[in-house]
Design a protein around this motif. Structure first.
Motif, PDB file in Angstrom:
ATOM      1  N   ALA A  30       0.822  -1.206   0.000  1.00  0.00           N
ATOM      2  CA  ALA A  30       0.000   0.000   0.000  1.00  0.00           C
ATOM      3  C   ALA A  30       0.858   1.259   0.000  1.00  0.00           C
ATOM      4  O   ALA A  30       0.488   2.268  -0.610  1.00  0.00           O
ATOM      5  CB  ALA A  30      -0.926  -0.006   1.210  1.00  0.00           C
ATOM      6  N   VAL A  43      -4.801   3.150   2.229  1.00  0.00           N
ATOM      7  CA  VAL A  43      -5.144   1.899   1.557  1.00  0.00           C
ATOM      8  C   VAL A  43      -5.134   0.747   2.561  1.00  0.00           C
ATOM      9  O   VAL A  43      -6.063  -0.053   2.620  1.00  0.00           O
ATOM     10  CB  VAL A  43      -4.180   1.635   0.385  1.00  0.00           C
ATOM     11  N   SER A  46      -8.086   0.912   4.984  1.00  0.00           N
ATOM     12  CA  SER A  46      -9.340   0.411   4.404  1.00  0.00           C
ATOM     13  C   SER A  46      -9.392  -1.106   4.457  1.00  0.00           C
ATOM     14  O   SER A  46     -10.444  -1.691   4.721  1.00  0.00           O
ATOM     15  CB  SER A  46      -9.479   0.874   2.957  1.00  0.00           C
ATOM     16  N   SER A 126     -13.671   4.413   5.732  1.00  0.00           N
ATOM     17  CA  SER A 126     -12.340   4.733   5.207  1.00  0.00           C
ATOM     18  C   SER A 126     -12.135   6.243   5.122  1.00  0.00           C
ATOM     19  O   SER A 126     -11.063   6.754   5.449  1.00  0.00           O
ATOM     20  CB  SER A 126     -12.146   4.111   3.826  1.00  0.00           C
ATOM     21  N   SER A 152      -8.706   7.058  -0.278  1.00  0.00           N
ATOM     22  CA  SER A 152      -9.360   6.322   0.811  1.00  0.00           C
ATOM     23  C   SER A 152     -10.724   5.791   0.387  1.00  0.00           C
ATOM     24  O   SER A 152     -11.076   4.649   0.684  1.00  0.00           O
ATOM     25  CB  SER A 152      -9.516   7.217   2.041  1.00  0.00           C
ATOM     26  N   THR A 154     -11.712   5.153  -2.692  1.00  0.00           N
ATOM     27  CA  THR A 154     -11.504   4.108  -3.702  1.00  0.00           C
ATOM     28  C   THR A 154     -11.085   2.803  -3.057  1.00  0.00           C
ATOM     29  O   THR A 154     -11.640   1.736  -3.362  1.00  0.00           O
ATOM     30  CB  THR A 154     -10.438   4.556  -4.727  1.00  0.00           C
ATOM     31  N   SER A 155     -10.132   2.867  -2.143  1.00  0.00           N
ATOM     32  CA  SER A 155      -9.708   1.638  -1.468  1.00  0.00           C
ATOM     33  C   SER A 155     -10.829   1.110  -0.573  1.00  0.00           C
ATOM     34  O   SER A 155     -11.002  -0.102  -0.431  1.00  0.00           O
ATOM     35  CB  SER A 155      -8.420   1.852  -0.673  1.00  0.00           C
ATOM     36  N   CYS A 159     -12.371  -2.614  -0.893  1.00  0.00           N
ATOM     37  CA  CYS A 159     -12.471  -3.468   0.296  1.00  0.00           C
ATOM     38  C   CYS A 159     -13.927  -3.757   0.642  1.00  0.00           C
ATOM     39  O   CYS A 159     -14.233  -4.810   1.201  1.00  0.00           O
ATOM     40  CB  CYS A 159     -11.744  -2.817   1.470  1.00  0.00           C
TER      41      CYS A 159
END
Length: 181
Positions: A30, A43, A46, A126, A152, A154-155, A159
């Motif tokens: 990450a 990342v 998350s 996140s 954040s 996006t990750s 997740c």
């Protein structure tokens, strides 16, 4: 909190542990992403929060994620895994747990399909974790803060997809709704 059986408590404890150790394992990979963007982490956080979302989705009790965030924060303090937050790390672990609990509570009342609530709680937790770190430590602003929030989110969505898959596989094997209580 409603009375939970031993199986539920053990499952919650395992998810707390998995979250911390998975964060430690995924952090080097990450960091490649976040260092190339010149932003703090997010990342790996998350990915760690995915386990709280999974447990709170499987165990339908309000406050579950908050308790697990508090336990994770104590474990992180004991193991020296607080990162740049130091003694303020419990705030960084508990705030996303509160967000997870609130979003899952609302989504359970609005819909029978848990997927949307799982996804939204993963994304929002996140973002809350990133904003908490920004307020407590990093003091980011402007485009860098927007980039940090976007990474954040996006990750968190990636997740969240993993959490939906985990919940769909774990719930029938470990718990039925009434068995967890």
């Amino acid at each position: 909190m409603k009375k939970l059986n031993l199986r539920a408590w053990i499952f919650m404890a395992l998810c707390c542990d998995f979250g911390l150790f998975a964060k430690k394992l995924i952090s080097p990979a990450a960091n490649l992403i976040t260092e190339s963007l010149h932003i703090p982490g997010g990342v790996a956080t998350s990915f760690s929060l995915m386990f709280l979302v999974t447990a709170a989705s499987v165990i339908p009790v309000f406050g579950c994620a908050t308790i697990m965030g508090a336990v994770q924060s104590l474990l992180a303090l004991c193991f020296g895994m607080t990162g740049s937050m130091g003694l303020l790390a419990p705030i960084g672990y508990i705030m996303p747990g509160i967000a997870i609990d609130l979003i899952l509570l609302v989504s359970r009342k609005l819909t029978k399909d848990p997927s949307a609530g799982i996804m939204l709680s993963s994304i929002v937790s996140s973002i809350i974790a990133c904003l908490t770190a920004t307020v407590l430590v990093f003091r980011l602003s402007g485009i860098i803060l927007l980039l940090y929030v976007f990474v954040s989110a996006t990750s968190g969505s990636i997740c969240g997809l993993l959490a939906v898959s985990l919940v769909n596989r774990i719930r029938p094997v470990i718990f039925s709704y009434k068995e967890a209580l």
